[in-house]
Write an enzyme that holds these catalytic residues in place. Structure first.
Site, PDB file in Angstrom:
ATOM      1  N   ASP A  56       0.849  -1.189   0.000  1.00 53.83           N
ATOM      2  CA  ASP A  56       0.000   0.000   0.000  1.00 53.83           C
ATOM      3  C   ASP A  56       0.888   1.243   0.000  1.00 53.83           C
ATOM      4  O   ASP A  56       1.724   1.422   0.886  1.00 53.83           O
ATOM      5  CB  ASP A  56      -0.908  -0.010   1.238  1.00 53.83           C
ATOM      6  CG  ASP A  56      -1.799   1.216   1.305  1.00 53.83           C
ATOM      7  OD1 ASP A  56      -2.674   1.353   0.444  1.00 53.83           O
ATOM      8  OD2 ASP A  56      -1.584   2.041   2.212  1.00 53.83           O
ATOM      9  N   THR A  89      -3.352   4.919  -3.800  1.00 54.47           N
ATOM     10  CA  THR A  89      -2.282   5.661  -3.124  1.00 54.47           C
ATOM     11  C   THR A  89      -0.938   5.454  -3.808  1.00 54.47           C
ATOM     12  O   THR A  89      -0.083   6.340  -3.767  1.00 54.47           O
ATOM     13  CB  THR A  89      -2.179   5.230  -1.650  1.00 54.47           C
ATOM     14  OG1 THR A  89      -2.043   3.806  -1.576  1.00 54.47           O
ATOM     15  CG2 THR A  89      -3.420   5.644  -0.887  1.00 54.47           C
ATOM     16  N   THR A  90      -0.746   4.283  -4.413  1.00 52.08           N
ATOM     17  CA  THR A  90       0.482   4.060  -5.193  1.00 52.08           C
ATOM     18  C   THR A  90       0.374   4.739  -6.550  1.00 52.08           C
ATOM     19  O   THR A  90       1.326   5.359  -7.027  1.00 52.08           O
ATOM     20  CB  THR A  90       0.736   2.551  -5.371  1.00 52.08           C
ATOM     21  OG1 THR A  90       0.730   1.916  -4.093  1.00 52.08           O
ATOM     22  CG2 THR A  90       2.071   2.308  -6.044  1.00 52.08           C
ATOM     23  N   ASP A 391      -9.252  -0.083   2.799  1.00 54.50           N
ATOM     24  CA  ASP A 391      -9.211   0.409   1.421  1.00 54.50           C
ATOM     25  C   ASP A 391     -10.445  -0.049   0.646  1.00 54.50           C
ATOM     26  O   ASP A 391     -11.022   0.707  -0.139  1.00 54.50           O
ATOM     27  CB  ASP A 391      -7.948  -0.077   0.714  1.00 54.50           C
ATOM     28  CG  ASP A 391      -6.691   0.642   1.210  1.00 54.50           C
ATOM     29  OD1 ASP A 391      -6.832   1.593   2.004  1.00 54.50           O
ATOM     30  OD2 ASP A 391      -5.581   0.249   0.814  1.00 54.50           O
TER      31      ASP A 391
END
Length: 523
Positions: A56, A89-90, A391
């Site tokens: 993550d 998020t990446t 998530d």
């Protein structure tokens, strides 16, 4: 020049900008290999010696010891995406690194940084508008479509093999909070309780409440049907003065009298609790003095009251909203109307672990909160399962707030890039250059997905462009089959908000970095 300031302590314009871009790109490249279902995981050893495994982006960056100011901006960017959308998020960091790479090419051609920043912001809005036109609207409470989006989110996680279990739990936990057509979901109403022991497959959704500490071991009941629950915030122990004191006892008679008075005081307190009809008592943890003692627990056990001690202050609000009870701060406030009700309260032994939890089920008018009991063989698995489930719940929340789906597998970014190139052909000058550069940067996502899956990235992205040009809106890279396929047909989808949020946030951060022309160290 200001008095006392030397020129060598300051770096100017081009050098500072280049330094910022290099630092930010280095950070983006560090987590680029974690993107997608075939992305690699990162093993991190923290300062306290503990180990963390995750792919993550927000988690990895938050644990990294980043020193460069521009690189810290990417850490904050990933956290902003985590708050806004919960997923991607990446993606947002990788996208920011690609935009900085494209911007550095434009700067070398002589374009002004402010102009590049302005055109990039315009390109981001154009890209988001183009995605909204091709997105598929969904019904917010359509469980099957929500499941497909959550499965796509979980496919890139460490616990992807447990998707069949975690995806329905994530969807049902969020949908259970929707009432009266209310489209705002507060994930703080979903309590994640982590218990070591068993496997992730033992995770379950509880339509009620779970407290991590078992009931008091004082000989009292461990199971209570038709429970009437009181939550007290005062202490069931002998009172103390407000200041430090010493009591000197000169003879045994005085000692006996002290013990007798303490016993009488605690017995009266327990009788008052029993008088309200309470048969389950929750005692908040106290700082100033003992919240309870063995004598008070003995009296409560004799009265047939199930006692749960050491309730954290931070949990009181959630417990009250779940059980529909009111916290009682003083014995004089004890009232039957302040009690909560549940059909069953019982100790549940956690198989594979060495502890028990207290489970509340059959709560009247349940629905305002829900609890997920997470299981795992060790703390590493539990922590990653908790992050992954959070998530997944964020993905469902996004679809509730903006019910639109985009194809996954890099299809959204490729579609936006194609729309930007078509728009750039109608322009001339700097606008066209910047839009084309922005479009090239967007394609870093499908390139990275193909690379991480071990495919020929150039060949795969070229085929993806061809499929998009033929009008296949959902064309994307299916990493499990190593083919370019219609992602809508394969049910590989993601919320529109995740993609648009990533594009906007990444662009705003890049524009901010480009406008920096000096680095001033303040001591």
């Amino acid at each position: 020049m200001v008095s006392g300031e030397t020129y060598n302590e300051r770096s100017k314009g081009k050098d500072v900008r280049t330094s910022n871009i290099v630092a930010a790109k280095a950070l983006a490249n560090a987590i680029r290999t974690s993107l997608g279902p075939r992305g690699m995981d990162k093993l991190m050893q923290l300062e306290d010696g503990s180990v963390l495994i995750s792919n993550d982006g927000a988690t990895i960056l938050s644990k990294m010891n980043v020193l460069h100011p521009a690189a810290k901006m990417l850490v904050e960017l990933s956290q902003a995406q985590d708050v806004q959308a919960g997923d991607g998020t990446t993606t947002v960091v990788v996208l920011a690194g690609a935009l900085l790479d494209s911007a550095s090419v434009l700067l070398r051609k002589g374009l002004h940084p402010s102009a590049v920043a302005q055109y990039f912001l315009q390109a981001a809005e154009t890209a988001c508008d183009s995605l909204k036109k091709v997105a598929r609207l969904v019904v917010a409470d359509n469980r099957e479509q929500l499941l497909h989006a959550v499965e796509t989110c979980l496919s890139s996680k460490v616990v992807s093999q447990n998707t069949d279990l975690l995806a329905p739990i994530a969807v049902d936990s969020v949908l259970s909070l929707l009432a009266n057509n209310n489209r705002t979901v507060d994930l703080r109403d979903i309590r994640l309780v982590e218990q070591v022991g068993g496997t992730v497959d033992d995770t379950e959704l509880i339509r009620g409440l779970v407290l991590t500490k078992g009931s008091a071991k004082s000989g009292g009941p461990k199971r209570m049907e038709q429970a009437k629950i009181a939550l007290i915030q005062y202490c069931l122990s002998a009172p103390k003065t407000d200041m430090d004191n010493q009591v000197v006892v000169s003879d045994y008679a005085a000692m006996d009298r002290i013990l007798r008075e303490e016993r009488k005081y605690l017995l009266e307190q327990c009788k008052q609790i029993k008088k309200t009809g309470c048969n389950v008592l929750l005692i908040q943890k106290s700082i100033l003095r003992d919240a309870y003692n063995e004598l008070s627990l003995h009296f409560l056990a004799k009265m047939g009251i199930l006692v749960v001690t050491d309730i954290e202050r931070s949990d009181v609000d959630f417990i009250c909203r779940t059980l529909h009870c009111q916290p009682i701060a003083h014995p004089d406030q004890l009232d039957a109307n302040k009690l909560g009700h549940a059909e069953l309260v019982e100790d549940v032994y956690m198989e594979g672990g060495n502890n028990t939890v207290v489970q509340f089920t059959g709560i009247a008018n349940a629905g305002s909160t829900v609890t997920v009991l997470l299981r795992g063989s060790n703390d590493l698995v539990l922590a990653e399962a908790s992050r992954s489930l959070h998530d997944a719940q964020c993905v469902v929340r996004c679809l509730v707030q903006e019910p639109a789906l985009m194809a996954g597998g890099g299809a959204a970014e490729s579609q936006a890039a194609m729309a930007l190139r078509e728009h750039a052909r109608t322009l001339s000058g700097q606008d066209a250059y910047c839009l084309t550069a922005f479009a090239d940067a967007l394609e870093v996502i499908p390139y990275t997905l193909a690379e991480n899956a071990g495919q020929n990235a150039i060949q795969t992205v070229t085929e993806l462009r061809a499929q998009q040009a033929k009008g296949v809106v959902g064309a994307g890279i299916h990493v499990k089959t190593a083919q370019v396929e219609d992602m809508f047909a394969q049910n590989v989808v993601q919320p529109l908000m995740v993609t648009t949020s990533a594009i906007r946030l990444a662009t705003e951060t890049v524009a901010m970095i480009l406008k920096i022309d000096d680095l001033i160290v303040v001591r």
